[in-house]
Design an enzyme around this catalytic site. Structure first.
Site, short mmCIF file in Angstrom:
data_model
loop_
_atom_site.label_atom_id
_atom_site.label_comp_id
_atom_site.label_asym_id
_atom_site.label_seq_id
_atom_site.Cartn_x
_atom_site.Cartn_y
_atom_site.Cartn_z
N ASP A 30 54.93 44.43 49.13
CA ASP A 30 54.18 45.08 48.08
C ASP A 30 54.87 46.53 47.78
O ASP A 30 54.97 47.39 48.89
CB ASP A 30 52.94 45.24 47.74
CG ASP A 30 52.40 45.11 46.55
OD1 ASP A 30 51.92 44.50 45.79
OD2 ASP A 30 52.63 46.41 46.01
N ASN A 86 45.22 37.50 41.63
CA ASN A 86 44.80 37.79 40.44
C ASN A 86 45.08 36.85 39.26
O ASN A 86 46.15 36.69 39.09
CB ASN A 86 45.07 39.52 40.07
CG ASN A 86 44.46 40.18 41.21
OD1 ASN A 86 43.41 40.37 41.48
ND2 ASN A 86 45.63 41.29 41.59
N GLN A 93 45.78 41.40 37.25
CA GLN A 93 47.09 40.97 37.17
C GLN A 93 48.39 41.54 36.36
O GLN A 93 47.97 41.69 35.09
CB GLN A 93 47.15 39.06 36.56
CG GLN A 93 48.37 38.54 37.10
CD GLN A 93 48.53 37.41 36.66
OE1 GLN A 93 47.54 36.53 35.81
NE2 GLN A 93 49.81 36.64 37.17
N SER A 94 49.28 42.14 36.74
CA SER A 94 50.30 42.77 36.09
C SER A 94 51.65 42.34 36.04
O SER A 94 52.23 42.40 35.35
CB SER A 94 50.50 44.02 36.80
OG SER A 94 50.93 44.17 38.11
N VAL A 95 51.94 41.17 37.00
CA VAL A 95 53.21 40.32 36.90
C VAL A 95 52.82 38.91 36.90
O VAL A 95 52.25 38.32 37.86
CB VAL A 95 53.89 40.68 38.26
CG1 VAL A 95 55.22 39.81 38.24
CG2 VAL A 95 54.16 42.03 38.65
N HIS A 99 51.75 34.70 42.40
CA HIS A 99 51.80 35.26 43.55
C HIS A 99 50.48 35.56 44.31
O HIS A 99 49.42 35.68 43.54
CB HIS A 99 52.51 36.65 43.42
CG HIS A 99 51.85 37.65 42.52
ND1 HIS A 99 51.94 37.77 41.36
CD2 HIS A 99 51.10 38.39 42.91
CE1 HIS A 99 51.59 38.51 40.61
NE2 HIS A 99 50.77 39.30 41.69
N HIS A 101 48.36 38.01 47.31
CA HIS A 101 48.72 39.26 48.05
C HIS A 101 47.83 38.96 49.29
O HIS A 101 46.62 38.30 49.54
CB HIS A 101 47.70 40.17 47.26
CG HIS A 101 47.82 40.67 46.01
ND1 HIS A 101 48.74 41.89 45.79
CD2 HIS A 101 47.91 40.07 44.89
CE1 HIS A 101 48.79 42.01 44.57
NE2 HIS A 101 48.40 40.88 43.75
P1 DGP Z 1 49.24 42.01 40.32
O1 DGP Z 1 48.77 43.10 40.00
O2 DGP Z 1 48.19 40.66 41.16
O3 DGP Z 1 50.10 41.10 39.46
O4 DGP Z 1 50.36 42.23 41.50
C1 DGP Z 1 51.50 42.42 41.17
C2 DGP Z 1 51.95 43.63 42.61
O5 DGP Z 1 53.30 43.59 42.53
C3 DGP Z 1 51.31 44.79 42.57
O6 DGP Z 1 50.56 44.96 43.70
C4 DGP Z 1 52.38 45.76 42.69
C5 DGP Z 1 53.65 44.92 43.08
N1 DGP Z 1 54.85 45.38 42.47
C6 DGP Z 1 55.25 45.55 41.25
N2 DGP Z 1 56.40 45.84 41.00
C7 DGP Z 1 56.93 45.67 42.13
C8 DGP Z 1 58.49 45.72 42.70
O7 DGP Z 1 59.37 46.01 41.91
N3 DGP Z 1 58.83 45.39 44.01
C9 DGP Z 1 57.69 45.20 44.74
N4 DGP Z 1 57.96 44.89 46.04
N5 DGP Z 1 56.33 44.91 44.47
C10 DGP Z 1 56.28 45.24 43.09
#
Ligand code: DGP
Length: 113
Positions: A30, A86, A93-95, A99, A101
């Site tokens: 992450d 999430n 959840q942001s992406v 996925h 964690h």
């Molecule tokens: P969530 O908030 O559950 O959707 O998790 C998304 C995660 O992705 C958050 O912990 C940060 C991580 N993240 C966001 N952008 C990037 C990226 O460009 N590279 C990596 N390795 N992680 C990222």
């Protein structure tokens, strides 16, 4: 539909520290770790979240869970980690690309271990 960050990482359009990859999943560190070990286990198939998961996709989840177990051991946190996903913006959840964690070891900013 615009590609998610994770789709771009899978397609090698963005860099990432890859710790495991096969035909169904990719596991990366992450970018904003919440603890000393923070790995994202990502389905390659474009599934927005667990809520859109269909029965045919269940083998991917089994693979992710099994890989989490192995990675926890590989990164030395097998007795000290959380494993979560999430679902939805309100849950953090942001992406929107399925996925999980794996968060273990020393929590960032804490004195404990
Ligand atoms: P969530 O908030 O559950 O959707 O998790 C998304 C995660 O992705 C958050 O912990 C940060 C991580 N993240 C966001 N952008 C990037 C990226 O460009 N590279 C990596 N390795 N992680 C990222």
């Amino acid at each position: 539909m615009e590609k998610t960050i994770f789709a771009r990482i899978i397609d090698r359009e963005l860099p990432a520290e890859i710790v495991f990859e096969d035909e169904d999943i990719i596991c990366i560190k992450d970018k904003f770790p919440q603890a000393s070990v923070h790995i994202l286990l990502i389905a390659k198939k474009k599934i927005p979240s667990l809520q859109q998961l269909e029965e045919d996709d269940y083998p991917i989840i089994v693979k992710i869970v099994d890989r989490a177990k192995h990675l926890a051991r590989e990164f030395g946190v097998e007795d000290n980690y959380r494993f979560l996903t999430n679902c939805g913006t309100k849950a953090g959840q942001s992406v929107f690309h399925l996925h999980f964690h794996l968060i273990g070891g020393k929590v960032s900013g804490s004195k404990g271990g």
